[in-house]
Design an enzyme around this catalytic site. Sequence first.
Site, short mmCIF file in Angstrom:
data_model
loop_
_atom_site.label_atom_id
_atom_site.label_comp_id
_atom_site.label_asym_id
_atom_site.label_seq_id
_atom_site.Cartn_x
_atom_site.Cartn_y
_atom_site.Cartn_z
N GLU A 213 -20.93 -9.60 -0.32
CA GLU A 213 -19.84 -9.12 -1.19
C GLU A 213 -20.50 -8.72 -2.51
O GLU A 213 -20.74 -9.56 -3.37
CB GLU A 213 -18.81 -10.24 -1.41
CG GLU A 213 -18.07 -10.65 -0.14
CD GLU A 213 -17.07 -9.60 0.34
OE1 GLU A 213 -16.68 -8.74 -0.47
OE2 GLU A 213 -16.70 -9.63 1.52
N CYS A 247 -15.60 -7.85 -10.22
CA CYS A 247 -16.31 -6.90 -9.35
C CYS A 247 -15.44 -5.69 -9.03
O CYS A 247 -15.95 -4.60 -8.80
CB CYS A 247 -16.75 -7.58 -8.07
SG CYS A 247 -15.37 -8.31 -7.17
P1 NAD Z 1 -25.19 -14.69 -10.13
O1 NAD Z 1 -26.22 -14.52 -11.18
O2 NAD Z 1 -24.23 -15.82 -10.24
O3 NAD Z 1 -25.94 -14.73 -8.75
C1 NAD Z 1 -25.24 -14.93 -7.54
C2 NAD Z 1 -25.92 -16.01 -6.75
O4 NAD Z 1 -27.23 -15.60 -6.42
C3 NAD Z 1 -26.06 -17.34 -7.50
O5 NAD Z 1 -25.47 -18.36 -6.72
C4 NAD Z 1 -27.55 -17.54 -7.66
O6 NAD Z 1 -27.94 -18.88 -7.44
C5 NAD Z 1 -28.15 -16.66 -6.60
N1 NAD Z 1 -29.44 -16.12 -7.01
C6 NAD Z 1 -29.73 -15.54 -8.20
N2 NAD Z 1 -31.02 -15.11 -8.19
C7 NAD Z 1 -31.54 -15.43 -6.99
C8 NAD Z 1 -32.82 -15.25 -6.37
N3 NAD Z 1 -33.82 -14.64 -7.01
N4 NAD Z 1 -32.98 -15.68 -5.11
C9 NAD Z 1 -31.97 -16.30 -4.45
N5 NAD Z 1 -30.74 -16.49 -4.98
C10 NAD Z 1 -30.53 -16.08 -6.23
O7 NAD Z 1 -24.28 -13.44 -10.01
P2 NAD Z 1 -24.58 -11.93 -10.31
O8 NAD Z 1 -25.52 -11.39 -9.30
O9 NAD Z 1 -24.81 -11.72 -11.76
O10 NAD Z 1 -23.09 -11.46 -9.97
C11 NAD Z 1 -22.55 -10.34 -10.50
C12 NAD Z 1 -22.46 -9.30 -9.40
O11 NAD Z 1 -21.68 -9.82 -8.36
C13 NAD Z 1 -21.81 -8.03 -9.85
O12 NAD Z 1 -22.50 -6.95 -9.30
C14 NAD Z 1 -20.42 -8.12 -9.22
O13 NAD Z 1 -19.84 -6.88 -9.00
C15 NAD Z 1 -20.74 -8.85 -7.97
N6 NAD Z 1 -19.55 -9.52 -7.48
C16 NAD Z 1 -19.03 -9.10 -6.33
C17 NAD Z 1 -17.88 -9.69 -5.86
C18 NAD Z 1 -17.25 -9.25 -4.58
O14 NAD Z 1 -16.37 -9.95 -4.12
N7 NAD Z 1 -17.65 -8.15 -3.99
C19 NAD Z 1 -17.27 -10.71 -6.58
C20 NAD Z 1 -17.85 -11.12 -7.76
C21 NAD Z 1 -19.01 -10.53 -8.20
#
Ligand code: NAD
Length: 494
Positions: A213, A247
């Site tokens: 997602e 998102c």
């Molecule tokens: P985040 O920084 O919380 O990361 C998400 C998860 O990835 C965390 O649980 C983290 O532990 C893990 N993570 C981070 N770096 C990692 C690595 N190097 N290796 C393994 N795991 C790792 O969230 P984010 O990425 O900043 O989230 C924002 C993004 O999420 C935006 O692009 C947003 O659009 C998207 N998003 C999508 C939805 C959806 O339902 N489609 C919902 C919310 C957010």
Amino acid sequence: MSVQETAQRAVGRARAAFQSGKTLDVAFRKKQLLALDRFLRDESETLLAALHADLHKCRFEGDGGEVSLPRSEIAVHLDNIDSWVTPKAAGNKGIAFALDTCVRDPQPRGVALIIGAWNFPIQLVLVPLIGAISAGCCVIVKPSEVSSRSAAALQALERYLDSECFHVVNGGVDITTALLQQRFDHVFYTGGSTVGKIVMRAAAEHLTSVTLELGGKSPCVIDNNCDLNVVAKRILFGKFVNAGQTCIAPDYVLCEKSVQPSLVDALRKAIEDSYTRDPKQSPDYGRIINRRHFDRVRKLIDPAKVKVGGQMDENELYIAPTVMTDVQPDDLAMEEEIFGPVLPILTVRDKAEAIEIINSREKPLVIYAFSSNKSFIDELKRKTSSGTFMVNDTIVFYLVPNLPFGGVGGSGMGTYHGYATFETFSHMRTVMKRSLGMEFVNKLRYPPYTERNFAILKRVLMKEPKEGGHRGPFLTITFLLAAFAILVKVLGFF
Ligand code: NAD
């Protein structure tokens, strides 16, 4: 304990619990769903306080989006689980298999990993968890470490759910990495696409299925014929809820040049009506999650193009609802998903140019279209692709209980919500059952092969493609033969 040991221990316990078979019992699943509901009720004040501490999320948005929404999802699952777990007959089986049982029989995928993001830190792990429970999976929940207070509040889940089947593992990237090295039967990840690729690579090592997602830049196309006051209100709700860290928020607007000035006026008015002239004082307006994201969003604002907002306070991680005009496709604000309270407006010659801009980028999670012109909407829908296509409003499609939600291409893969979550965490196993009778028919297929038998089998088993299709007469013949076959079976002729 090292992060590796923590990950191995949690997954090992969940695997043993899954193999014990206890999640196969639908009554057990219902009990867990009710326990999850109890968690949401008992801990709601703690959860709301954590959301406020992490994101300055107000009660309305916190309760609505992160507590009541998963509770409503639980209700949908409790109401439907008995029917969802029941094997479903395959469609038309054809004449030759009319007596056989051919069904899709859902079975739990096994041990699942759910990795959440920080912007809706509670519901983004709980809504998939609800479907995983309904489907009969055991689960490791990994909340985002970025929203640390919400992650800590989620730890209490372990006191409510079965302690062998369900585990909340908190920590940073090191623990997520250690978890991803384990063998899972499904990984459900919400977050950015860079980490999405890391997740998919790790899952590939074990040939584990994934749901991703992801996010992306969701455009909002506005036709010339709209009531811009209504449009502005609806864009405001989608864009500035959670300070733009959603998102499915409209990322940027595409409209003709003539629409832009009135749209800016309408947006200014909508912002003032909702958050007053000083949104910083509004209890309903959120804050940026942390300094890193504050700096990231700040860089996307070009002061020369700001028409509304633009004020910031880095001590409070506050960025005002901001509207920029005459933004160009190669401006910084158009490079990556904004994920903050900044709305760029790009002007286009016509809808063909709007479609061209959309199609020159990754497929978005959502395309929003505002118009009362059917042909405008139809053309935009037909010539573009996105996870969701929404007409004349923003983000509320997310609340429709059984409308599957998910991305396509760069915005992700797989869907969830309602039945789709159950399906995501289930393997739809194909089951076919035959009797040991009817050998006088079956012998046609055994060697030694003859041309005569082949001709009969081909006639009965295979279809020839025909322009216009076969459906009418074919279905009637099948129905008659099936009725005959059932009669034969009931009367016990063979
Ligand atoms: P985040 O920084 O919380 O990361 C998400 C998860 O990835 C965390 O649980 C983290 O532990 C893990 N993570 C981070 N770096 C990692 C690595 N190097 N290796 C393994 N795991 C790792 O969230 P984010 O990425 O900043 O989230 C924002 C993004 O999420 C935006 O692009 C947003 O659009 C998207 N998003 C999508 C939805 C959806 O339902 N489609 C919902 C919310 C957010």
